[in-house]
Design a protein around this motif. Structure first.
Motif, PDB file in Angstrom:
ATOM      1  N   MET A   1     -13.039 -68.243 -39.008  1.00 40.60           N
ATOM      2  CA  MET A   1     -13.106 -67.732 -40.375  1.00 40.60           C
ATOM      3  C   MET A   1     -14.140 -66.618 -40.440  1.00 40.60           C
TER       4      MET A   1
ATOM      5  N   MET B   1     -16.285 -67.044 -48.273  1.00 36.60           N
ATOM      6  CA  MET B   1     -16.466 -67.999 -47.184  1.00 36.60           C
ATOM      7  C   MET B   1     -16.766 -69.393 -47.732  1.00 36.60           C
TER       8      MET B   1
ATOM      9  N   ASP C   1     -16.294 -64.097 -43.160  1.00 36.47           N
ATOM     10  CA  ASP C   1     -16.686 -63.899 -44.546  1.00 36.47           C
ATOM     11  C   ASP C   1     -16.026 -62.636 -45.102  1.00 36.47           C
TER      12      ASP C   1
ATOM     13  N   ARG D   1     -17.340 -68.146 -38.737  1.00 35.77           N
ATOM     14  CA  ARG D   1     -17.368 -69.597 -38.472  1.00 35.77           C
ATOM     15  C   ARG D   1     -16.274 -69.975 -37.473  1.00 35.77           C
TER      16      ARG D   1
ATOM     17  N   LYS E   1     -21.639 -71.595 -36.789  1.00 35.62           N
ATOM     18  CA  LYS E   1     -21.924 -70.335 -37.479  1.00 35.62           C
ATOM     19  C   LYS E   1     -22.415 -69.271 -36.500  1.00 35.62           C
TER      20      LYS E   1
ATOM     21  N   ASN F   1     -13.595 -71.028 -48.963  1.00 41.38           N
ATOM     22  CA  ASN F   1     -12.712 -71.386 -47.849  1.00 41.38           C
ATOM     23  C   ASN F   1     -13.225 -72.617 -47.106  1.00 41.38           C
TER      24      ASN F   1
ATOM     25  N   GLU G   1     -20.897 -63.038 -41.434  1.00 46.10           N
ATOM     26  CA  GLU G   1     -20.849 -64.437 -41.012  1.00 46.10           C
ATOM     27  C   GLU G   1     -19.463 -64.795 -40.481  1.00 46.10           C
TER      28      GLU G   1
END
Length: 487
Positions: free
Chosen positions: A238, A136, A240, A168, A156, A139, A166
């Motif tokens: 996104m 993450m 993790d 995002r 988050k 990225n 996690e």
């Protein structure tokens, strides 16, 4: 809480795991306990930045002293045992001073991660070659590097009851419609799951419809495509430990776009987009049309071709529908086997297996030469889709269409196409129409989906995403001549 009680509580929390290391130091009659997981931290940093100043002190420590005299940027004060355990799992070192209510954590994570490499599933000839990784942090760094603006928002979220992960939500505040952000945020926050293994799993959980074969969110491993979509007013997600990211809302035609179209000249980019859309249509109807014509509608076949078809099928014992299904299944088996085998072996097996099995099937009288050509064209057409998920959906659609063509001929194909169009009209992506800009019709948005206009002729962002700022630039200023007057 005494030192022993604290140690026992953490050991119980980790089920007496041998990976949890604890060290007790007696400094000036004061008991200090350090906990960490050995293979998740950078030990040289632990020795240099924490243990060395901690053991060299000539006076007792307190929580305030730790934060002032070992002022690492990653330090946190925690009181909840759950939070302390979570910090240790993510690569933190915890420092407990007997008699203090708070525990100080220092993030010294040493996570294994691969370096930035070329994209595998979305390879490009032109443009940036870098792809996302499973990290993450990496990225986020790549996205920040490409979009270096304070307008970029990265919200988050933590998802997962047993294994928190996690997530995002990424967007540009001045462009993205708040309704899109709120929709995707609410869907993610409402999830009650054990874990999120990958963005593809998250996509299936938050899509508008889970019963369709069509993906409603784009999954990409290309940072340039991700950032370009954000500039259109879309929302990115996104996860993790996942090398792909999600983009939404999107339309059906978004899956036939490639960032390579942007790096080509506009006329070549338009040609490639139209070619992919035409290939999708051919892939869906080519084999069913063959089955329908040979089963019910000989009159639509030219006379000279009808003779060749009759000769090639003279020894075939199966009806056209069964023959087509047999070869389609064979192509799918070759594709799946080639994808699962090691790269060099898979390529060889796909080429040799296709040639050998095709020739053997014709000589054995299981199929005709013409059908092999048609099946090969349909397979090649489905592979032109830049999105692997959309290419797979097209191949899946062919099977029921072949069955309907074998049952009712052209009427079956017409029924299947009508059902497909109705189904696509009902679909949506984050509440936005899936067939935009065809339905609802928006001619201006064709330049961002079906065709690609020159940059100076495309001043508007697509309206399907409802961006806050619809203008890319001032069209009147773009038309002004910038050449230097030689006189």
């Amino acid at each position: 809480m005494t030192t022993k009680v604290y140690i026992d509580a953490l050991n119980q929390k980790f089920n007496q795991s041998p990976d949890l290391i604890h060290k007790v130091f007696d400094i000036k009659g004061q008991s200090i306990v350090i906990h960490f997981i050995s293979y998740q931290i950078k030990k040289e940093r632990l020795d240099r930045e924490i243990l060395e100043p901690l053991t060299s002190s000539r006076k007792p420590w307190s929580v305030n002293d730790l934060q002032n005299r070992i002022p690492l940027a990653s330090s946190k004060a925690e009181t909840n045992l759950e939070e302390i355990a979570g910090q240790i799992i993510h690569g933190s070192v915890t420092v407990y001073i007997e008699g203090e209510k708070e525990v100080i954590t220092y993030l010294l994570a040493d996570q294994e991660q691969r370096s930035l490499e070329r994209a595998e599933t979305e390879s490009l000839v032109f443009g940036p070659q870098v792809s996302f990784t499973e990290s993450m942090i990496t990225n986020l760094n790549v996205v920040r590097w490409r979009l270096d603006t304070d307008d970029l928002v990265m919200k988050k979220l933590i998802v997962g009851e047993r294994i928190p992960t996690e997530v995002r939500i990424v967007y540009l505040k001045s462009l993205t419609n708040e309704e899109n952000v709120e929709t995707i945020t609410q869907r993610i926050e409402d999830l009650v799951v054990d874990e999120i293994e990958d963005t593809s799993v998250l996509s299936q959980l938050i899509e508008d419809s889970s019963s369709t074969v069509f993906p409603q969110l784009i999954a990409t491993e290309l940072p340039d495509r991700f950032c370009h979509s954000l500039m259109k007013g879309r929302v990115g997600v996104m996860v993790d430990k996942s090398p792909t990211v999600l983009i939404g809302p999107v339309s059906l035609f978004s899956f036939f776009e490639s960032t390579e179209d942007l790096y080509m000249r506009w006329n070549m980019g338009t040609f490639m987009r139209l070619l992919r859309i035409l290939a999708m249509m051919l892939s869906i109807i080519l084999t069913p049309m063959y089955v329908a014509a040979l089963t019910y509608h000989y009159e639509v076949i030219p006379g000279s071709l009808l003779v060749s078809l009759g000769q090639s099928r003279a020894t075939v014992p199966f009806p056209p529908v069964l023959e087509a299904l047999l070869l389609e299944t064979l192509i799918e088996l070759l594709r799946e086997a080639g994808a699962r085998l090691p790269t060099k072996v898979g390529q060889t097996m796909g080429i040799v297996g296709g040639i050998v099995l095709g020739q053997a099937a014709v000589k054995a009288g299981f199929t005709s030469n013409i059908l092999i050509i048609i099946i090969a064209l349909s397979a090649l057409a489905s592979f032109t889709a830049p999105s692997y998920l959309m290419g797979t959906a097209i191949r899946v659609i062919r099977f029921p269409m072949i069955i309907l063509a074998g049952a009712w001929g052209l009427i079956g194909i017409a029924f299947a196409l009508c059902f497909l169009v109705i189904h696509l009209l009902k679909l949506s992506s984050l509440g936005r129409p899936y067939l935009a800009p065809v339905y609802p019709l928006s001619i201006k948005d064709f330049s961002d989906s079906i065709i690609r206009l020159p940059y100076n002729k495309n001043p508007k962002r697509p309206t399907s995403t409802m961006p806050k700022d619809p203008d890319r630039f001032d069209e009147n200023k773009a038309k002004q001549k910038k050449d230097v007057n030689p006189s």
